[in-house]
Design an enzyme around this catalytic site. Structure first.
Site, mmCIF file in Angstrom:
data_model
loop_
_atom_site.group_PDB
_atom_site.id
_atom_site.type_symbol
_atom_site.label_atom_id
_atom_site.label_comp_id
_atom_site.label_asym_id
_atom_site.label_seq_id
_atom_site.Cartn_x
_atom_site.Cartn_y
_atom_site.Cartn_z
ATOM 1 N N GLU B 137 29.293 17.553 6.966
ATOM 2 C CA GLU B 137 27.859 18.154 7.041
ATOM 3 C C GLU B 137 28.026 19.353 6.171
ATOM 4 O O GLU B 137 27.253 19.746 5.441
ATOM 5 C CB GLU B 137 27.100 18.189 8.426
ATOM 6 C CG GLU B 137 26.643 16.926 8.911
ATOM 7 C CD GLU B 137 27.607 16.023 9.372
ATOM 8 O OE1 GLU B 137 28.924 16.419 9.606
ATOM 9 O OE2 GLU B 137 27.267 14.851 9.591
ATOM 10 N N HIS B 208 20.988 11.811 19.104
ATOM 11 C CA HIS B 208 20.260 11.223 18.204
ATOM 12 C C HIS B 208 18.722 11.435 18.595
ATOM 13 O O HIS B 208 17.980 10.809 18.412
ATOM 14 C CB HIS B 208 20.349 9.514 18.287
ATOM 15 C CG HIS B 208 21.884 9.356 18.086
ATOM 16 N ND1 HIS B 208 22.739 9.155 18.938
ATOM 17 C CD2 HIS B 208 22.327 9.060 16.739
ATOM 18 C CE1 HIS B 208 23.786 8.925 18.256
ATOM 19 N NE2 HIS B 208 23.784 8.828 17.075
#
Lengths: 451, 406
Positions: B137, B208
């Site tokens: 990321e 999530h």
């Protein structure tokens, strides 16, 4: 049936082409289904590692079983060219490079002292690393984009950053393009294609990969664009950051024309390399990422220049690929003006490096042997540069500071209503409590905060 | 994130959503009903949102084209029924077609993305413009910043907002400050847009489900946007890509398939930093954004009927820099206000909105009740307790009641 290399890269590519759709997806997807382990194969054929042969000898690879990567040098410490294939530039250019190194080292001493006198808030010198910076920058094209860490004044000097530019930034006056927002030595120049320095270490490394990808795409869209590379500098300490790992990996997988230049000077503030890593420096890592890698003597400006020239060619090969250069040197200076390095290393060690091997003295010996330089020229150059630095410094100090308004600008492309309101609020505070704030040195005074 | 790829395989997502949709329209599925997609049999308030009838979505062509924010040529054009991921795909495709400088990349983007947002784009626009990156990321955002700094329009995808933290340094210290530090040199990374799915989806648990928007609203230099519908997602994403400021674009993943409406097929943008009044009212203002707007709407329907009041609903759309004026005007009119968001109550968007309301002396004087917040509790998102954590219709309804009765 040939079983020796069932999984060679060529075979793999051939297999791949069968599975490629008609569309434009090229080399970005590897269809693992195209690989299979054949009976009697001499090596593995997993998608994760090609060309790896089987062995029945259980043996861990240890770095000590591999010799350390060699360090390329082409000039001896006495200034003699020892790589016959190297043809140094004409003396006029050699003298220019020498003077640029000299200028950085003289500016460093003066500004370090200026900080000690309280005339600057902060400073960082680059003593011992002038060769790496000036040498590599001299091998790049002006259009090449550069990302820096902070100890690369030589790159700015070589590209044509003037003493006035340096001083405006250091004292944060109204001529500083950074508008007085950044700490000293956080230079930047759009005209010279050098991105503005930021303090967080290693963040510029993946950025350099992305910038290189953008340059590659621009050339693909318009082949008239001259080929350009990105050069990215960082220290061996910064190479421990996650961003270094991310950058080299992404640059390799996306085939970016970027040259990573690591200044391995032995220390990250007080931390010696022994506590920074246990592998063979930074260079050994490049190979692991599948990147062309070289280690070079950073005190040998001709070696650095030669290596950077070749790296630039390599970086532009096959549409682009990354290259890693590890330039070995020694940080003669303290880390910064906030650091006394004798708290963690012996004075004699530093003195040794200063006298024994130094990029400036090595080039000076080279020039003297060619009859292009002597003591008299040295003395004259030193006194001229010193005079120029002092003059630029005192003139920069006399300039006003940027307007207070610039504090609110450039957060976004345009001032937001919130920032306008806050600007107004500050203006009212300054109006109500004039004795509490000295704003005379800021250009435009309180009025600069008008909408 | 490989593990998430598996956990969120489209077929599984479809299964759970099919279940939910079936429930909405009253069909009994033969499958054993799952805990996260059911509601208590006697529930009056906490019944699932019916996305096929909610007025927050344009179910008819005309209602889609009537939007006064759309340019005339788009209003005279056609529409197509799309869900949220399809409208994002449409926006990305239009952006890629309009400008060669647009690049789209992230983890698993090339095959279409784990949520199908980039389906077909690599084939259409080439593997050098739509591509996978290694799993990193900080690398993705750092790479995107560098590309944007050299003139690219870099649209980076972070697979889940929950995984943006490794890139936090690049966003906070680099992207947000790039224009400011470069000053008079004038370089910036306005071409940067970072997309990320966010919010609860029923079973996303700790990693999530997150909605980290307020972490970004504390960073000067970034624009933080969250759409509520396909029409909005398309217009706001095209605005974010066109914007000369770096944008964080958060996509409520629960709406990827659930929110379906008629979306104008032309290219259009919707204004950033401008709120939208979804429903006018005179007695109370509800401020929200993204997925909870549907919850709010359901609660409003019940509350208006039960209490005989008229509620104004505002969608912030851009949570920073946000449209303070629109909110203040509404609250000056209604005198009562509540803010609804999924993420933790503490230091969330609601805190900023509430503080701004009480700070504005004209609005403060008009307040007839404290500004109230309905938000996630100060905990993490637990798998089995999600429906007790995310603001639901009952909690919004109850807070409306308390605000009115104050």
């Amino acid at each position: 049936m040939k079983t020796s290399l069932p999984c060679s890269r060529q075979a793999h590519r051939n297999a791949l082409s069968v599975f490629l759709p008609r569309s434009t997806i090229k080399n970005t997807q590897r269809w693992s289904s195209s690989l299979s382990q054949k009976a009697g194969a001499a090596g593995i054929c997993f998608p994760g590692a090609l060309d790896s042969k089987f062995t029945s000898a259980l043996k861990f690879e240890h770095p000590s079983t591999h010799p350390a990567i060699r360090t390329y040098r082409c000039t001896s410490p006495d200034g003699d060219i020892i790589d016959p294939s190297v043809i140094p530039p004409p003396d006029s250019l050699a003298l220019k490079l020498y003077e640029n190194m000299l200028a950085v080292s003289i500016m460093d001493v003066i500004m370090f002292e200026a900080q000690r006198q309280g005339r600057l808030s902060f400073y960082m010198t680059s003593q011992g690393e002038e060769g790496t910076c000036v040498g590599s920058a001299s091998a790049l094209e002006k259009e090449d984009v550069i990302f820096l860490q902070y100890r690369e004044s030589g790159v700015f000097m070589e590209r044509g950053f003037t003493l006035e530019d340096f001083m405006s930034q250091l004292v944060a006056n109204k001529n500083d393009p950074g508008r007085g927002r950044n700490m000293p030595v956080h230079y930047g120049s759009k005209a010279l294609n050098i991105h503005t320095i930021s303090s967080p270490l290693a963040t510029q490394i993946p950025q350099a990969a992305g910038a290189a990808y953008a340059l590659k795409m621009q050339r693909r869209q318009n082949p008239e664009t001259p080929p350009r590379v990105v050069a990215c500098y960082f220290g061996e300490g910064a190479a421990s950051e996650g961003d270094f790992h991310a950058a080299l990996n992404i640059a390799a997988t996306r085939s970016c024309p970027v040259i990573f230049i690591c200044r391995n000077n032995g220390y990250a503030i007080s931390t010696p390399t022994l506590e920074q890593y246990r592998g063979d420096g930074i260079a050994s890592r490049g190979i692991g990422y599948g990147i062309d890698t070289i280690r070079v003597d950073g005190n040998d400006i001709w070696a650095v220049r030669e290596v950077t020239k070749k790296a630039r060619e390599l970086a532009l090969t096959d549409g682009g690929r990354p290259v890693l250069i590890e330039a070995m040197s020694y940080r003669i200076s303290h880390h910064s003006t906030s650091d006394d390095s004798f708290a963690y290393r012996a004075r004699v060690e530093v003195e040794d490096w200063k006298r024994r091997d130094n990029p400036i003295t090595r080039l000076r010996k080279y020039l003297e042997k060619k009859g292009a330089w002597d003591d008299e020229k040295e003395a004259k150059a030193r006194s001229r540069i010193r005079g120029e630095v002092l003059k630029a410094f005192s003139e920069a100090e006399k300039e006003k500071k940027p307007s207070l308004r610039t504090m609110f600008e450039d957060v976004y492309e345009e001032l937001t209503p919130e920032l306008r309101a806050q600007m107004n609020e500050l203006k009212e505070v300054l109006h109500k409590y004039p004795q509490e704030y000295d704003i005379t040195e800021f250009e435009g005074g309180r009025e600069s905060l008008n909408k | 994130m490989r593990i998430t790829h598996r956990a969120f395989s489209p077929s599984k997502a479809i299964a759970s959503l099919t279940n939910r949709i079936a429930h909405n329209v009253g069909i009994q599925t033969s499958q054993t009903s799952r805990l996260y997609s059911t509601h208590p049999p006697n529930a009056r308030l906490n019944v699932p949102v019916d996305y096929s009838t909610t007025p927050l979505l344009a179910h008819r062509v005309q209602s889609a084209l009537d939007n006064p924010e759309l340019p005339p040529e788009v209003r005279n054009g056609t529409t197509q029924q799309m869900n949220l991921f399809q409208s994002i795909n449409d926006a990305l495709s239009l952006a890629l077609a309009a400008d060669d400088n647009v690049l789209l990349f992230g983890e698993d983007v090339a095959f279409g993305g784990v949520f199908r947002c980039s389906m077909g784009l690599a084939e259409k626009y080439g593997a050098d413009r739509v591509f996978n990156t290694p799993l990193t990321e900080q690398g993705i955002v750092g790479f995107a910043i560098g590309a944007a700094a050299e003139g690219a329009k870099a649209v980076a995808e972070i697979q889940f907002a929950d995984y943006v933290y490794p890139a936090f340094d690049q966003l906070v210290n680099e992207a947000a400050k790039f224009r400011y530090k470069d000053g008079g040199n004038g370089r910036h990374v306005g071409g940067l847009t970072v997309r990320m799915p966010c919010g609860g989806v029923g079973h996303g648990a700790l990693y999530h489900s997150q909605s980290p928007e307020s972490l970004f609203t504390h960073i000067p230099g970034l624009r933080v946007i969250m759409p509520r519908s396909p029409i909005q997602a398309k217009g706001l994403l095209l605005s974010a890509i066109a914007s000369n400021d770096p944008c964080v674009f958060m996509e409520p993943k629960a709406l990827y398939r659930a929110a379906v409406e008629q979306v104008p097929t032309g290219s259009y943008t919707l204004p950033l930093s401008k709120a939208e009044v979804l429903k006018e009212g005179s007695d109370l203002t509800i401020i929200s954004y993204g997925h909870p707007l549907y919850t709010c709407y359901s609660a409003i329907e019940k509350a208006e009927k039960d209490f005989g009041i008229n509620i104004e609903l505002i969608d912030l759309r851009t949570v920073y820099p946000w449209d303070k004026e629109c909110v203040l005007q509404s609250v000056r009119k209604t005198g009562r206000c509540l803010v609804v968001h999924e993420s933790m109550v503490n230091a969330g968007i609601g805190a900023e909105v509430a503080a701004s309301i009480q700070e504005d002396k004209d609005t403060f004087l008009r307040l007839e009740a404290p500004v109230m917040r309905v938000a996630g509790w100060s905990t993490h998102m637990p798998l089995m307790f999600e429906r007790f954590n995310i603001p639901d219709i009952a909690r919004v309804y109850d807070t409306i009641k308390r605000a009115v009765e104050y």
